[in-house]
Design a protein around this motif. Structure first.
Motif, PDB file in Angstrom:
ATOM      1  N   PHE A 154     -11.020  -7.455   8.071  1.00  0.00           N
ATOM      2  CA  PHE A 154     -10.871  -6.629   6.874  1.00  0.00           C
ATOM      3  C   PHE A 154      -9.477  -6.880   6.299  1.00  0.00           C
ATOM      4  N   ALA A 155      -9.393  -7.728   5.276  1.00  0.00           N
ATOM      5  CA  ALA A 155      -8.107  -8.196   4.783  1.00  0.00           C
ATOM      6  C   ALA A 155      -7.917  -7.847   3.311  1.00  0.00           C
ATOM      7  N   GLU A 156      -6.692  -7.394   2.980  1.00  0.00           N
ATOM      8  CA  GLU A 156      -6.354  -7.153   1.580  1.00  0.00           C
ATOM      9  C   GLU A 156      -6.512  -8.454   0.791  1.00  0.00           C
ATOM     10  N   GLY A 157      -7.000  -8.307  -0.427  1.00  0.00           N
ATOM     11  CA  GLY A 157      -7.197  -9.477  -1.272  1.00  0.00           C
ATOM     12  C   GLY A 157      -8.528 -10.150  -1.051  1.00  0.00           C
ATOM     13  N   ARG A 158      -9.227  -9.744   0.007  1.00  0.00           N
ATOM     14  CA  ARG A 158     -10.546 -10.309   0.268  1.00  0.00           C
ATOM     15  C   ARG A 158     -11.602  -9.207   0.260  1.00  0.00           C
ATOM     16  N   ASN A 159     -11.531  -8.301   1.226  1.00  0.00           N
ATOM     17  CA  ASN A 159     -12.550  -7.247   1.282  1.00  0.00           C
ATOM     18  C   ASN A 159     -11.952  -5.883   1.624  1.00  0.00           C
ATOM     19  N   LEU A 160     -10.650  -5.716   1.376  1.00  0.00           N
ATOM     20  CA  LEU A 160      -9.989  -4.452   1.673  1.00  0.00           C
ATOM     21  C   LEU A 160      -9.045  -4.059   0.554  1.00  0.00           C
ATOM     22  N   GLU A 161      -9.151  -2.809   0.114  1.00  0.00           N
ATOM     23  CA  GLU A 161      -8.186  -2.219  -0.812  1.00  0.00           C
ATOM     24  C   GLU A 161      -7.400  -1.155  -0.061  1.00  0.00           C
ATOM     25  N   PHE A 162      -6.088  -1.190  -0.194  1.00  0.00           N
ATOM     26  CA  PHE A 162      -5.206  -0.255   0.503  1.00  0.00           C
ATOM     27  C   PHE A 162      -4.520   0.630  -0.522  1.00  0.00           C
ATOM     28  N   ASP A 163      -4.662   1.931  -0.371  1.00  0.00           N
ATOM     29  CA  ASP A 163      -4.120   2.903  -1.314  1.00  0.00           C
ATOM     30  C   ASP A 163      -3.257   3.891  -0.542  1.00  0.00           C
ATOM     31  N   SER A 164      -1.953   3.902  -0.798  1.00  0.00           N
ATOM     32  CA  SER A 164      -1.037   4.722  -0.012  1.00  0.00           C
ATOM     33  C   SER A 164      -0.434   5.843  -0.841  1.00  0.00           C
ATOM     34  N   TYR A 176     -13.912  -2.670   1.134  1.00  0.00           N
ATOM     35  CA  TYR A 176     -13.689  -1.408   1.841  1.00  0.00           C
ATOM     36  C   TYR A 176     -12.376  -0.786   1.362  1.00  0.00           C
ATOM     37  N   ARG A 177     -12.386   0.518   1.203  1.00  0.00           N
ATOM     38  CA  ARG A 177     -11.212   1.227   0.694  1.00  0.00           C
ATOM     39  C   ARG A 177     -10.574   2.059   1.807  1.00  0.00           C
ATOM     40  N   LEU A 178      -9.300   1.777   2.056  1.00  0.00           N
ATOM     41  CA  LEU A 178      -8.546   2.509   3.078  1.00  0.00           C
ATOM     42  C   LEU A 178      -7.413   3.272   2.418  1.00  0.00           C
ATOM     43  N   GLY A 179      -7.421   4.589   2.592  1.00  0.00           N
ATOM     44  CA  GLY A 179      -6.317   5.401   2.126  1.00  0.00           C
ATOM     45  C   GLY A 179      -5.286   5.580   3.227  1.00  0.00           C
ATOM     46  N   HIS A 180      -4.047   5.809   2.824  1.00  0.00           N
ATOM     47  CA  HIS A 180      -2.961   6.050   3.778  1.00  0.00           C
ATOM     48  C   HIS A 180      -2.188   7.266   3.308  1.00  0.00           C
ATOM     49  N   LEU A 181      -1.952   8.221   4.226  1.00  0.00           N
ATOM     50  CA  LEU A 181      -1.203   9.432   3.914  1.00  0.00           C
ATOM     51  C   LEU A 181      -0.084   9.594   4.928  1.00  0.00           C
ATOM     52  N   GLY A 182       1.160   9.691   4.435  1.00  0.00           N
ATOM     53  CA  GLY A 182       2.307   9.873   5.316  1.00  0.00           C
ATOM     54  C   GLY A 182       3.411  10.603   4.582  1.00  0.00           C
ATOM     55  N   ASN A 183       4.489  10.889   5.291  1.00  0.00           N
ATOM     56  CA  ASN A 183       5.575  11.636   4.661  1.00  0.00           C
ATOM     57  C   ASN A 183       6.865  10.835   4.547  1.00  0.00           C
ATOM     58  N   SER A 184       6.783   9.521   4.792  1.00  0.00           N
ATOM     59  CA  SER A 184       7.988   8.711   4.671  1.00  0.00           C
ATOM     60  C   SER A 184       7.616   7.266   4.381  1.00  0.00           C
ATOM     61  N   ALA A 185       8.581   6.561   3.793  1.00  0.00           N
ATOM     62  CA  ALA A 185       8.374   5.135   3.549  1.00  0.00           C
ATOM     63  C   ALA A 185       8.199   4.382   4.857  1.00  0.00           C
ATOM     64  N   ALA A 186       8.843   4.878   5.938  1.00  0.00           N
ATOM     65  CA  ALA A 186       8.717   4.205   7.235  1.00  0.00           C
ATOM     66  C   ALA A 186       7.282   4.228   7.734  1.00  0.00           C
ATOM     67  N   SER A 187       6.572   5.344   7.525  1.00  0.00           N
ATOM     68  CA  SER A 187       5.187   5.426   8.004  1.00  0.00           C
ATOM     69  C   SER A 187       4.320   4.390   7.293  1.00  0.00           C
ATOM     70  N   GLU A 188       4.521   4.233   5.986  1.00  0.00           N
ATOM     71  CA  GLU A 188       3.760   3.220   5.253  1.00  0.00           C
ATOM     72  C   GLU A 188       4.161   1.817   5.691  1.00  0.00           C
ATOM     73  N   ALA A 189       5.455   1.620   5.952  1.00  0.00           N
ATOM     74  CA  ALA A 189       5.920   0.293   6.366  1.00  0.00           C
ATOM     75  C   ALA A 189       5.270  -0.135   7.676  1.00  0.00           C
ATOM     76  N   PHE A 190       5.172   0.780   8.638  1.00  0.00           N
ATOM     77  CA  PHE A 190       4.537   0.432   9.910  1.00  0.00           C
ATOM     78  C   PHE A 190       3.054   0.135   9.718  1.00  0.00           C
ATOM     79  N   THR A 191       2.405   0.863   8.818  1.00  0.00           N
ATOM     80  CA  THR A 191       0.998   0.564   8.543  1.00  0.00           C
ATOM     81  C   THR A 191       0.857  -0.839   7.970  1.00  0.00           C
ATOM     82  N   ARG A 192       1.751  -1.200   7.061  1.00  0.00           N
ATOM     83  CA  ARG A 192       1.683  -2.534   6.460  1.00  0.00           C
ATOM     84  C   ARG A 192       2.058  -3.631   7.461  1.00  0.00           C
TER      85      ARG A 192
END
Length: 329
Positions: free
Chosen positions: A64-74, A36-52
């Motif tokens: 749904f885990a990265e490295g198994r069945n999830l791709e995360f694209d920020s 599964y592919r999940l995109g992330h859109l934000g305006n700061s490094a902090a927003s991505e950090a909280f998502t991670r």
């Protein structure tokens, strides 16, 4: 004031669905060998950090885990770049996109009406991206922050903490329309509270020093820093300018008090970020975003920075300190 309890009558209606959504997670069917592919859109490094830090671990718990069945694209960028970044995400054909903050949410809404979007922040009904909280109806669901109501609440808390201050500045963003709506709500409340509200708008960090100089020239005695992801990103810089200007401040999140605001008051971010993970998992399981209720916060956090109070020669009333979840000494 309220601490870690319901805020505003009726807000818990959507939250009542949370246990049902969470309980449904284990029953969601996953397609074997699918990534599964999940995109992330934000305006700061902090927003991505909280998502991670919060959203992705919760998604992993839900299967749904990265490295198994999830791709995360920020993608992270400012207002001028955000629409182009959203289009880059769409080119990778994501199964869903999580959009953080009003600017990113508006860009996501403008770029697609088919790819599922899970929004965190702005009111989707005000942005015309949803028909109702219970049944959004389009391709966007998510979590709203109750910006208007909370801006009024923060103004009220600030005045309880510094009751002698009657000229209150409000720092707003020239690039985020949501802050203008919050300012209007505060202006209406200020009449009943007997205070004069002074608004100062900035387009970016380069405008901050001039805005604080204008506040001092106007005789401002306290400051509400409006709720935007840009102001969260720049919390330390804004808090330092406010301290230099001798302005007690109230900010959007409790942890902003640790960045130097006098008061931080807002929803429990961890709980809300976990709810976005639950919504994403439902979408990955085949649910339409238009059928997933938009959720609203019911738990709030309140912090007071006593070090800043002492630097400003302020004595915070004991009744205010008693309500705080955290008092920073």
């Amino acid at each position: 004031m309220m601490r870690r309890r319901e805020f505003l009558a009726g807000i818990g209606s959507t939250a009542a669905a949370w246990p049902l959504l969470a309980g449904a997670m284990p029953a969601l069917a996953q397609t074997p060998n699918r990534v599964y592919r999940l995109g992330h859109l934000g305006n700061s490094a902090a927003s991505e950090a909280f998502t991670r830090q919060i959203t992705l671990p919760e998604l992993a718990r839900l299967g749904f885990a990265e490295g198994r069945n999830l791709e995360f694209d920020s993608r992270v960028g400012g207002p001028d770049a955000i629409l182009g970044l959203m289009r880059e995400l769409l080119a990778a054909r994501p199964d869903a996109v999580i959009a953080i903050g009003p600017t990113a949410i508006a860009a996501a809404g403008a770029a697609t009406r088919t790819v599922p979007v899970v929004a965190f922040g702005a009111d989707l009904i005000e942005l015309k991206l949803a028909a109702s909280y219970a049944r959004p109806g389009l391709n966007v669901t998510g979590v709203v922050i109750l910006a208007n109501e909370l801006e009024v609440k923060r103004l009220s808390i600030l005045l309880e903490a510094v009751p002698e201050q009657r000229r209150v500045a409000v720092l707003t963003s020239a690039v985020t329309a949501v802050t203008a709506v919050g300012e209007a709500a505060m202006r209406k409340a200020a009449v009943g509270l007997g205070v004069e509200l002074l608004a100062f708008s900035v387009a970016g960090p380069a405008d901050y020093p001039a805005a604080f100089a204008a506040m001092r020239a106007a005789g401002a005695q306290a400051l509400v820093i409006s709720a935007t992801s840009e102001f969260y990103r720049d919390a330390k810089q804004l808090a330092a300018l406010a301290l230099e200007a001798r302005l007690p401040t109230v900010c959007e999140w409790a942890d902003m008090a640790r960045s130097g605001c006098l008061i931080g008051y807002g929803p429990n971010r961890t709980a809300l970020r976990k709810r976005t993970a639950a919504q994403i998992a439902l979408i990955f399981g085949g649910a339409a975003p238009g059928d997933i209720p938009i959720e609203r916060p019911t738990v709030f956090e309140f912090a007071v920075n006593q070090k800043i109070a002492k630097s400003l020669d302020l004595s915070i009333p004991p009744a205010v300190l008693a309500q705080a979840d955290e008092v920073i000494e």
